[in-house]
Structure formats: structure tokens, C-alpha cells
Scaffold this motif. Structure first.
Motif, PDB file in Angstrom:
ATOM      1  N   ARG A 110     102.956 -11.025  63.685  1.00 49.82           N
ATOM      2  CA  ARG A 110     103.636 -12.430  64.498  1.00 49.82           C
ATOM      3  C   ARG A 110     104.413 -13.382  64.045  1.00 49.82           C
ATOM      4  O   ARG A 110     105.210 -13.741  64.042  1.00 49.82           O
ATOM      5  CB  ARG A 110     102.694 -12.781  65.985  1.00 49.82           C
ATOM      6  CG  ARG A 110     102.188 -11.854  66.686  1.00 49.82           C
ATOM      7  CD  ARG A 110     101.826 -12.157  67.872  1.00 49.82           C
ATOM      8  NE  ARG A 110     100.491 -13.028  67.834  1.00 49.82           N
ATOM      9  CZ  ARG A 110      99.493 -12.817  67.578  1.00 49.82           C
ATOM     10  NH1 ARG A 110      99.254 -11.279  68.252  1.00 49.82           N
ATOM     11  NH2 ARG A 110      97.705 -13.501  67.543  1.00 49.82           N
ATOM     12  N   GLU A 113     107.186 -12.124  62.507  1.00 49.44           N
ATOM     13  CA  GLU A 113     108.192 -12.373  63.362  1.00 49.44           C
ATOM     14  C   GLU A 113     108.993 -13.214  63.530  1.00 49.44           C
ATOM     15  O   GLU A 113     110.189 -13.621  63.449  1.00 49.44           O
ATOM     16  CB  GLU A 113     108.169 -10.780  64.147  1.00 49.44           C
ATOM     17  CG  GLU A 113     107.376  -9.386  64.921  1.00 49.44           C
ATOM     18  CD  GLU A 113     106.528  -9.588  65.341  1.00 49.44           C
ATOM     19  OE1 GLU A 113     106.705 -10.184  66.828  1.00 49.44           O
ATOM     20  OE2 GLU A 113     106.645  -7.699  65.835  1.00 49.44           O
ATOM     21  N   THR A 117     112.812 -14.585  62.243  1.00 46.64           N
ATOM     22  CA  THR A 117     113.877 -14.895  62.862  1.00 46.64           C
ATOM     23  C   THR A 117     114.023 -16.475  62.438  1.00 46.64           C
ATOM     24  O   THR A 117     115.646 -16.169  63.027  1.00 46.64           O
ATOM     25  CB  THR A 117     112.674 -15.211  64.603  1.00 46.64           C
ATOM     26  OG1 THR A 117     112.636 -14.605  64.926  1.00 46.64           O
ATOM     27  CG2 THR A 117     113.957 -16.051  65.942  1.00 46.64           C
ATOM     28  N   ASP A 160     109.328 -17.914  70.363  1.00 43.09           N
ATOM     29  CA  ASP A 160     108.662 -17.075  69.515  1.00 43.09           C
ATOM     30  C   ASP A 160     109.666 -16.267  69.447  1.00 43.09           C
ATOM     31  O   ASP A 160     110.720 -16.204  69.366  1.00 43.09           O
ATOM     32  CB  ASP A 160     107.405 -16.381  70.876  1.00 43.09           C
ATOM     33  CG  ASP A 160     107.960 -15.132  71.459  1.00 43.09           C
ATOM     34  OD1 ASP A 160     109.123 -15.287  71.428  1.00 43.09           O
ATOM     35  OD2 ASP A 160     106.824 -14.343  72.359  1.00 43.09           O
ATOM     36  N   ALA A 161     108.781 -14.603  68.551  1.00 44.29           N
ATOM     37  CA  ALA A 161     109.981 -13.729  67.834  1.00 44.29           C
ATOM     38  C   ALA A 161     110.803 -13.272  69.266  1.00 44.29           C
ATOM     39  O   ALA A 161     112.316 -12.170  68.833  1.00 44.29           O
ATOM     40  CB  ALA A 161     109.073 -12.957  67.115  1.00 44.29           C
ATOM     41  N   ARG A 162     110.193 -13.210  69.936  1.00 37.67           N
ATOM     42  CA  ARG A 162     111.418 -11.988  71.413  1.00 37.67           C
ATOM     43  C   ARG A 162     111.855 -13.450  71.818  1.00 37.67           C
ATOM     44  O   ARG A 162     113.232 -12.150  72.621  1.00 37.67           O
ATOM     45  CB  ARG A 162     110.041 -11.413  72.090  1.00 37.67           C
ATOM     46  CG  ARG A 162     109.239 -10.982  70.735  1.00 37.67           C
ATOM     47  CD  ARG A 162     108.604  -9.570  71.822  1.00 37.67           C
ATOM     48  NE  ARG A 162     107.036  -8.968  71.195  1.00 37.67           N
ATOM     49  CZ  ARG A 162     107.316  -7.764  70.485  1.00 37.67           C
ATOM     50  NH1 ARG A 162     108.937  -7.327  70.298  1.00 37.67           N
ATOM     51  NH2 ARG A 162     106.793  -7.097  69.830  1.00 37.67           N
ATOM     52  N   GLY A 163     111.948 -14.529  72.062  1.00 34.94           N
ATOM     53  CA  GLY A 163     112.236 -15.300  72.868  1.00 34.94           C
ATOM     54  C   GLY A 163     112.272 -16.738  73.023  1.00 34.94           C
ATOM     55  O   GLY A 163     111.304 -16.824  72.830  1.00 34.94           O
ATOM     56  N   LYS A 226     120.024  -7.425  80.258  1.00 36.35           N
ATOM     57  CA  LYS A 226     119.460  -8.948  79.324  1.00 36.35           C
ATOM     58  C   LYS A 226     119.543 -10.226  79.863  1.00 36.35           C
ATOM     59  O   LYS A 226     120.689  -9.828  80.118  1.00 36.35           O
ATOM     60  CB  LYS A 226     119.459  -8.073  78.428  1.00 36.35           C
ATOM     61  CG  LYS A 226     119.484  -6.835  77.540  1.00 36.35           C
ATOM     62  CD  LYS A 226     117.714  -6.659  77.483  1.00 36.35           C
ATOM     63  CE  LYS A 226     117.353  -5.389  77.063  1.00 36.35           C
ATOM     64  NZ  LYS A 226     115.855  -4.958  77.551  1.00 36.35           N
ATOM     65  N   ALA A 264     111.021 -12.122  78.469  1.00 33.77           N
ATOM     66  CA  ALA A 264     110.861 -11.713  76.547  1.00 33.77           C
ATOM     67  C   ALA A 264     110.335 -12.066  75.953  1.00 33.77           C
ATOM     68  O   ALA A 264     109.688 -11.118  74.873  1.00 33.77           O
ATOM     69  CB  ALA A 264     113.004 -11.582  75.673  1.00 33.77           C
ATOM     70  N   ALA A 265     109.519 -13.369  76.128  1.00 33.59           N
ATOM     71  CA  ALA A 265     108.910 -13.577  75.576  1.00 33.59           C
ATOM     72  C   ALA A 265     107.009 -13.300  75.209  1.00 33.59           C
ATOM     73  O   ALA A 265     107.031 -13.167  76.728  1.00 33.59           O
ATOM     74  CB  ALA A 265     109.227 -15.805  75.038  1.00 33.59           C
ATOM     75  N   ASP A 266     106.412 -13.331  74.551  1.00 35.67           N
ATOM     76  CA  ASP A 266     104.679 -12.850  75.061  1.00 35.67           C
ATOM     77  C   ASP A 266     104.145 -13.621  75.447  1.00 35.67           C
ATOM     78  O   ASP A 266     104.013 -14.886  74.598  1.00 35.67           O
ATOM     79  CB  ASP A 266     105.019 -12.535  74.055  1.00 35.67           C
ATOM     80  CG  ASP A 266     104.980 -11.034  73.277  1.00 35.67           C
ATOM     81  OD1 ASP A 266     105.267 -10.687  74.511  1.00 35.67           O
ATOM     82  OD2 ASP A 266     104.649 -10.721  72.505  1.00 35.67           O
ATOM     83  N   SER A 270     101.105 -14.638  72.817  1.00 34.65           N
ATOM     84  CA  SER A 270     101.750 -15.739  71.869  1.00 34.65           C
ATOM     85  C   SER A 270     100.568 -16.737  71.496  1.00 34.65           C
ATOM     86  O   SER A 270     100.278 -17.193  71.998  1.00 34.65           O
ATOM     87  CB  SER A 270     103.003 -16.014  71.444  1.00 34.65           C
ATOM     88  OG  SER A 270     104.148 -14.478  71.931  1.00 34.65           O
TER      89      SER A 270
END
Length: 333
Positions: A110, A113, A117, A160-163, A226, A264-266, A270
Motif C-alpha cells: 500500500r 502504491e 501515486t 489513498d492509492a485508489r482515489g 467511473k 474507489a478508495a479502500d 487503508s
């Protein structure tokens, strides 16, 4: 005259009889050794006698062997029990270390990632760690280990790394509180990436979904679309992933479409997040500059001498001509 065995004759004394028996036994032994050496037939006799005597030896040794076997079995059982206990402890310790290593590996992934990012987007960010969670039907917030001493300010975006995860709403000296995008009181301007439609995504009491209640009926919205930040409002920079639409349905009034989106974020996994320092450009015209007055260079110097007084000039008086007179004079020949 015949001699009697009871007479005191040295030939029949006990010592002489024992010596004679010894001599006879020695002679017999010598004869047997010679015969065995020459013919070897006594080996077969010994082999046959061993077949008869061996079972007797085995039966005679059974009690001792049984006792020894019982002692060894008890000792082996105790040793096996202790070894089994040690192996169980080692296995538990190894599993704990393995789980810890898996957790560390996942955390490193994580962090990697997050760093990827940061480097890919060239963002001015600050790393923070989650130290508390406040999840309820009306509050979806997290506590971070950075605060005012780390130059954290209200309104900073948390990713975070996803959004997008949320934004800072409260800052303390050493910690800060961030409101997640799923909070019922949160709203974020978004754009449907496929069609470019702009709308607003609201949090919900479900805790893990976003609601888009004001989509026009004629809009092209499908499950799987999306959602990204639109940048409107000047709080969230444009282009960051927000979520993915999972369900689209018509509202009960029939005037709008309502969609449910998965963030999208965890949000629930996270542990390390990033705080953005670069905010989006505010939408709309710029704020008017305050009225600061004339420049300082043009301001009068209080220490300068007063300007000289000019003499007054009296201008000659001009007698106004009536309008009707001027018109009459112009018309006369």
C-alpha cells in the motif's frame, strides 16, 4: 584278601577320586577337541542344540524385555508429548510471524502504491497514518496522526492509492479528523468519465456507498461508469477517482434518475493516506481586490513645505443673452 572301600586306603580317598575324575574329563575333552578339529561333526551338534535351547533363552528373557519395553515406551511417550508440545508452540509462533510478515508485506504494498501515486501525478502531499475510526449511521470519520504542528489545515483532501477518501474537517495540535465521502453530510462534485455529465455524489447512511439522486432522466448513465472529481467548488482537484456506479433506477417522482456508486478508495482497509496541499482552482470570477487607495509613492509628504499661494484672478463678467433675443437677431435682415 579283598580290600574294603571303607578301609583307610589312599587309592579310594576323596582327593584321589576327584583327581581321577578330573583326568578323565580332561582326556574326554581332548578327544572331543581332536575329533571336532578333524571331522567338524560337533558343529552340527551345536547347531542342533542351539535350535532347542534358543526358545528357552527367549522365554527366560521375556520378563526383562517386557519391562525394558514398557520403560522405553513410557519414556518415548513422554518425550513425544513434550516434542509435540514444542512443535505446536513453534507452529503457532511461525504462523504468527507469517501473518505478521503478510501484514507488513501488504502494508509495504500500500505504501508503494501511495508513493507511485505521488510520483506519477507529481503531487505535493503529506503522508499520514490512520489512528482512529468513527463509523456510525450518522458519522463516517477517521482520525489521523498529523495535526496543526504538521501544518495540516481544514479542507485538505485525503486520498489513498485508489482515489478520494474525504477531507479534513477538524485540526488539533497533534491529530486531525477527516470526514469520509460516504458521510451522510458530505457531498462531492463529480463527472461521469464516459459521458462527461457533471453531478454531485452524496454520502449515505449505509456507510459504504455513494448516492447520486439528481441525474436527469435523459442522461446516459450505466452501471460500471467511473466517477471522477470535476473540480467544481474549488475543494477537490479534478480528475481523481471517486467511485463506480453499481445501480441506476428512477426516483419515485419520475423526474430524476438515482444511482448508487461504490467508492474507489479502500475506506475500510487503508491505514496510510496522503493529504493534498495543492487545492483546486476556485470556480467563478476572482474576488475583487480591496480598495487600497492611491499608491504610497503618490501620497503627500507631511514634512514637505506647503505649496506657494497664487494670486486670485477675477474673470470678466459675461452678460448672458436671452434665447429669444439671439433668435430674433439671427432672423433679422
Amino acid at each position: 584278601m579283598a580290600l574294603n572301600r571303607d578301609d583307610k586306603s589312599p587309592l579310594f580317598s576323596p582327593a584321589v577320586a576327584g583327581t581321577l575324575r578330573l583326568i578323565v574329563y580332561l582326556a574326554l575333552a581332548c578327544v572331543l577337541m581332536v575329533l571336532d578339529h578333524r571331522g567338524g561333526w560337533l558343529a552340527n551338534v551345536r547347531y542342533g542344540l542351539s535350535l532347542v535351547v534358543e526358545p528357552i533363552y527367549r522365554v527366560a528373557g521375556l520378563p526383562s524385555q517386557g519391562f525394558h519395553a514398557a520403560t522405553v515406551a513410557f519414556a518415548d511417550r513422554q518425550a513425544l508429548t513434550e516434542a509435540n508440545q514444542r512443535l505446536r508452540e513453534d507452529l503457532l509462533l511461525a504462523n504468527a510471524k507469517l501473518n505478521r510478515m503478510a501484514s507488513v508485506a501488504e502494508q509495504n504494498q500500500r505504501l508503494k502504491e501511495l508513493l507511485d501515486t505521488q510520483h506519477s501525478l507529481s503531487l505535493n502531499v503529506q503522508l499520514a497514518r490512520l489512528v482512529g475510526v468513527d463509523l456510525g449511521p450518522y458519522r463516517h470519520r477517521i482520525v489521523l496522526n498529523v495535526g496543526a504542528r504538521d501544518k495540516v489545515q481544514p479542507g485538505q483532501v485525503v486520498i489513498d492509492a485508489r482515489g478520494i477518501m474525504g477531507q479534513i474537517v477538524e485540526v488539533m495540535p497533534t491529530t486531525s479528523v477527516a470526514m469520509l465521502i460516504t458521510d451522510p453530510n458530505h457531498a462531492i462534485p463529480v463527472t461521469i468519465e464516459r459521458t462527461g455529465l457533471r453531478t454531485v455524489a452524496y454520502g449515505s447512511r449505509a456507510g459504504d456507498m455513494l448516492t447520486l439522486p439528481n441525474i436527469p432522466v435523459a442522461a446516459d448513465v450505466q452501471a460500471g461508469d467511473k466517477l471522477v472529481t470535476s473540480g467544481l467548488g474549488g475543494r477537490f482537484p479534478p480528475g481523481f477517482p471517486v467511485g463506480e456506479i453499481r445501480d441506476v433506477a428512477q426516483t419515485p417522482s419520475g423526474t430524476f434518475l438515482s444511482a448508487q456508486a461504490k467508492p474507489a478508495a479502500d475506506l475500510d482497509r487503508s491505514e496510510d493516506v496522503l493529504l493534498l496541499h495543492d487545492l483546486a482552482e476556485p470556480a467563478g470570477p476572482p474576488q475583487p481586490a480591496p480598495n487600497a487607495g492611491p499608491p504610497t509613492s503618490l501620497a503627500p509628504d507631511p514634512n514637505a513645505p506647503p505649496p506657494p499661494t497664487l494670486p486670485s484672478v477675477t474673470s470678466p463678467s459675461v452678460t448672458p443673452v436671452p434665447a429669444h433675443a439671439a433668435t430674433s437677431g439671427a432672423t433679422q435682415p
